[in-house]
Structure formats: C-alpha cells, structure tokens
Design a protein around this motif. Structure first.
Motif, PDB file in Angstrom:
ATOM      1  N   LEU A 107       0.874  -1.173   0.000  1.00 30.63           N
ATOM      2  CA  LEU A 107       0.000   0.000   0.000  1.00 30.63           C
ATOM      3  C   LEU A 107       0.909   1.220   0.000  1.00 30.63           C
ATOM      4  O   LEU A 107       1.463   1.601   1.030  1.00 30.63           O
ATOM      5  CB  LEU A 107      -0.905  -0.013   1.234  1.00 30.63           C
ATOM      6  CG  LEU A 107      -1.753  -1.270   1.429  1.00 30.63           C
ATOM      7  CD1 LEU A 107      -2.529  -1.200   2.745  1.00 30.63           C
ATOM      8  CD2 LEU A 107      -2.694  -1.468   0.253  1.00 30.63           C
ATOM      9  N   LEU A 109       2.949   4.537   0.171  1.00 28.71           N
ATOM     10  CA  LEU A 109       2.887   5.693   1.063  1.00 28.71           C
ATOM     11  C   LEU A 109       3.453   6.950   0.415  1.00 28.71           C
ATOM     12  O   LEU A 109       2.835   8.011   0.468  1.00 28.71           O
ATOM     13  CB  LEU A 109       3.639   5.396   2.365  1.00 28.71           C
ATOM     14  CG  LEU A 109       3.084   4.257   3.236  1.00 28.71           C
ATOM     15  CD1 LEU A 109       4.006   3.992   4.415  1.00 28.71           C
ATOM     16  CD2 LEU A 109       1.684   4.594   3.716  1.00 28.71           C
ATOM     17  N   LYS A 123      -3.976   2.732   6.438  1.00 27.73           N
ATOM     18  CA  LYS A 123      -3.799   3.626   5.292  1.00 27.73           C
ATOM     19  C   LYS A 123      -4.676   4.878   5.374  1.00 27.73           C
ATOM     20  O   LYS A 123      -4.176   5.999   5.143  1.00 27.73           O
ATOM     21  CB  LYS A 123      -4.079   2.854   3.992  1.00 27.73           C
ATOM     22  CG  LYS A 123      -3.762   3.629   2.711  1.00 27.73           C
ATOM     23  CD  LYS A 123      -2.281   3.954   2.597  1.00 27.73           C
ATOM     24  CE  LYS A 123      -1.853   4.319   1.175  1.00 27.73           C
ATOM     25  NZ  LYS A 123      -2.550   5.465   0.615  1.00 27.73           N
ATOM     26  N   ASP A 127      -3.229   8.687   5.376  1.00 29.92           N
ATOM     27  CA  ASP A 127      -3.645   9.640   4.343  1.00 29.92           C
ATOM     28  C   ASP A 127      -4.308  10.880   4.940  1.00 29.92           C
ATOM     29  O   ASP A 127      -4.182  11.987   4.393  1.00 29.92           O
ATOM     30  CB  ASP A 127      -4.605   8.972   3.353  1.00 29.92           C
ATOM     31  CG  ASP A 127      -3.932   7.924   2.484  1.00 29.92           C
ATOM     32  OD1 ASP A 127      -2.684   7.933   2.396  1.00 29.92           O
ATOM     33  OD2 ASP A 127      -4.658   7.083   1.906  1.00 29.92           O
TER      34      ASP A 127
END
Length: 439
Positions: A107, A109, A123, A127
């Motif tokens: 995932l 970054l 996540k 974010d």
C-alpha cells in the motif's frame, strides 16, 4: 487548513476551532460534558453528594491538560522491513526471495515506502494525517536478547541493567502537576505493572475491568485490587490516604457502570482478542473520565523465526489484528482522539535476509508508529540508511539512525508536558531541538 482530524480541521488560529468558537468556552463545555459523562455513567442515586464533589474535582483537574499518552509494545521483535516496506530497494527483494512483499502488493505511502497489505486499516489514518511513521528507529545497544532489549527499551537506559524504574513513569515524574493527580493516572492493561510504568508514580494494572473489585469492600476481591488498596493504606500521608479512599469510591463508580456491558461507538468493532479487548478497555477508562494520563498495553507473537509468510501467513495475521485494533480504538474515542498520542515500539527488528526456514532472525533497527490528533502524519520520518550490503549493521541488519528515546521523548514532552528530558532519559542527552517534529 491542515489535514482533517476526526471531523475537526486544523487551523492556523489556535484561538478558535473550525467553527470559530472560543477555545476557553469549548474547554468549559468539555469539562461540563466530562462531569455529566462521569455521573451519567452510573446514575446519581448511589453516589453521596460529598463524593460527587470530590470525584468531580479530580476530573476537572485532569481536564486542565486533557492530553493522554498510550504506549503499545510489540513483544518479540517485529519485522519492520515487511511492515513498512522499502519497496524501491532492490536488495530488499534479493535478500527475501520468498517472504518479500511485491511492489504491486504494498500500500504505497510516498513512492518509496509502502505498508504491508494487512495494515489496510492504517492507510486511511496515514492519508488523513493522523499517522506518522519513524523508520530505522531503535536502540544504540547491540544486544540480540529479547529479555535485555525489552528491559532497555522499557527502562529507557540501553546497556544499563540497574535502572529501577521505567521511562514512562519518569515522564510522569517530570510532568508539571496542577492539583492532585488521579489514582488512575497511569494504567496498564495486564496482570502486572510493566517495566515501563514501574517507579515513584503509582500505577495500576487491570487485566479485566469487569473483574476489578475494591479489596475488602465486597464479597470477592482480587490480587490486583488488594495491591491497589495497599498502595494507599501503607501511606502515612493524610492527603494521599484521603485521595486513595476517594479513588476506591471512584472504582465503585466504574464497577457500577457494569464494564461487561460497555458498548463502543457506533460502527466500531474491536477484534475479539486479548489485545483487542485491552484497547477497548483503555477506551472505556478514558471515556469514564477517571483522569488517565498514560496507558500501556502489549501484544506478543512477533518472533517469526520460521514460516513468517508474505502477504499471508503468520506476520500478516498479527498485523491485521494489530492495525484493526488500533483503528477501532481511534474511531471509538471520537473527538477525544484529538488529545491522544499513541506510540508503538518493539525491542528490535529482524535480519534483512530471510533465513533457511522461511523466517527472519533477531536484527537491529525497526519501525515505530505514532498516531494522534496533534500528529503531523502522512509522512515517514527519520534518515533512511539503505539496504545495500555495505550499509547493513554488522552486515545483516537495518542500521539504527533514530534513537527510540528521541521518539518517546517527543511524545512525552509534547503530550504529557514532561519538560526535563534528563529525568526521563538520564544520560541520553535528548535535546528537544533535535526532535523529529512529528508532533
């Protein structure tokens, strides 16, 4: 405007919130809510009027700061390289033929690092700017012993085995107090007070809130509650003794709330595991407004010498539970999460190369997470040392570039107000001017 945080938005004007309300007014209304919340928790018919005044005075004192620090220990040495993956490092894949997380599986970054896919619940927090990551963090001590490394990390004095107290207890000692502290100021979820919280500041360990009873005051008592009462009964200080008696009544208030029937916020589901239950109880204690400033919990199962797995398997299962529990806690706390800082730690990392049994061995540097309403998240902090063979510690591990005490120090300094770093981390020369500024 900064990042939205739990429905709030940062403002460059710290005198008001996003709706323009004066913070002093908001603070007063928050204190009023806390008073009402504490009483509504149990109803008022069973609480004597003098006790209401006593307990509420303590709640108001705790509310003057309203900051809370939660520390989580991943016991067993978690594999930081598969948790926050440096997927642009070619040598990462060369050294981990069967356990590496592929580039199309992480995932992403920031174009260099990516989360293990089992950390999917982290996540959105990253974010949104709630979650910061510190990579290549760890201890300057080179031990590969679980026992010694955990002891050094909890005492905050790497290489020194004679330290009697823990860094988090000293952080509370270094805090400027306003009024009398709550007996629930320092709480650990477990059967005993961990090394991190041992010291001059009284700390209590609670394994299960539903089983917590006041020693000698009911049909059943527990070793925990007996120790809790003894902590105060042995004191010759009348003020402290008085505080202790009030605290027993505060415990009665907590018991009357029937902890076994606690309901998290709408839509929040904690994993039904010991770790999930422990953080649910931390949330419950904080929502009960008992004056918790520091809370500690831990989760084991990170010692992956064999069959570690990659996107699936032993490590992935542990990461899923770990992240989903923390995410549930964050959501459960609602707007109160604005005042919480949560820090994770593990005694050391794992070797950069996988071993012959599909696992990793004891290493050096690791990754730490910091979650909070005041955290400057959405960023990986620290100096990346690289994974080329010549960049590895002793030719086998990720090199430490950030002393773990700088991370803890900043969290304690800016959350608890522990200004004297020489008390918190003696001999470490932690200078606030050298903080990473993730808070």
């Amino acid at each position: 405007m900064g990042n939205p945080r739990n429905g709030l938005t940062d403002s460059s004007d710290w005198g008001c919130d996003m709706h323009g309300r004066d913070l002093a007014t908001r603070g007063a209304s928050r204190r009023g809510f806390m008073k009402g919340g504490a009483l509504t928790l149990v109803g008022t018919s069973v609480i004597p009027a003098f006790l209401k005044r006593s307990v509420l005075a303590e709640m108001t004192t705790a509310a003057t700061n309203n900051k809370k620090l939660v520390v989580l220990f991943q016991r067993g040495a978690a594999d930081g390289l598969n948790i926050v993956v440096p997927y642009r490092e070619k040598n990462y894949y060369a050294m981990r033929s069967s356990i590496a997380i592929k580039q199309n599986e992480v995932l992403d970054l920031d174009g260099f690092f990516g989360l293990h896919p089992a950390l999917a619940s982290f996540k959105p927090l990253y974010d949104a700017g709630h979650l910061a990551i510190i990579h290549a963090a760890g201890s300057p001590d080179m031990t590969r012993s679980h026992f010694d490394a955990q002891d050094y990390m909890e005492s905050g004095t790497p290489g020194v085995k004679v330290t009697e107290d823990g860094w988090l207890n000293r952080a509370l000692q270094a805090e400027a107090l306003k009024g009398k502290p709550s007996a629930f100021r320092a709480v650990a979820l477990g059967t005993q007070v961990p090394r991190t919280l041992q010291g001059k500041v009284p700390a209590i360990a609670i394994n299960n809130l539903a089983d917590f009873s006041v020693a000698g005051r009911g049909p059943q008592t527990s070793p925990i509650s007996n120790a809790f009462q003894a902590m105060y009964d042995e004191s010759t200080d009348a003020v402290l003794h008085g505080t202790g008696q009030e605290t027993f009544e505060a415990v009665r208030m907590l018991k009357a709330a029937d902890p076994s029937k606690y309901q998290p916020a709408d839509g929040v589901a904690y994993p039904n595991t010991p770790f999930g239950n422990s953080l649910k109880q931390v949330a419950q204690l904080m929502k009960a407004n008992l004056g918790v400033e520091a809370a500690f919990s831990d989760i084991g199962g990170w010692d992956t010498h064999q069959n570690q797995g990659n996107v699936n398997g032993q490590l992935a299962n542990r990461l899923k539970e770990f992240s989903e529990t923390i995410s549930a806690f964050w959501k459960d706390m609602g707007q109160d999460a604005e005042n919480i800082t949560l820090v994770t730690m593990s005694e050391f990392g794992r070797t950069a190369r996988q071993n012959g049994t599909g696992g990793t061995d004891h290493g050096h540097a690791n990754v730490m997470f910091v979650l909070g309403g005041q955290v400057k998240g959405g960023k990986v902090y620290g100096k990346w040392p690289g994974l080329a063979n010549e960049q590895l510690n002793e030719g086998r591990d990720l090199t430490v570039t950030t002393d773990f005490r700088r991370v803890f120090g900043e969290a304690a300094y800016k959350t608890l107000g522990s200004k004297n770093m020489d008390i918190v981390f003696p001999g470490a020369q932690i200078n606030p001017k050298q903080f990473l500024e993730f808070l």
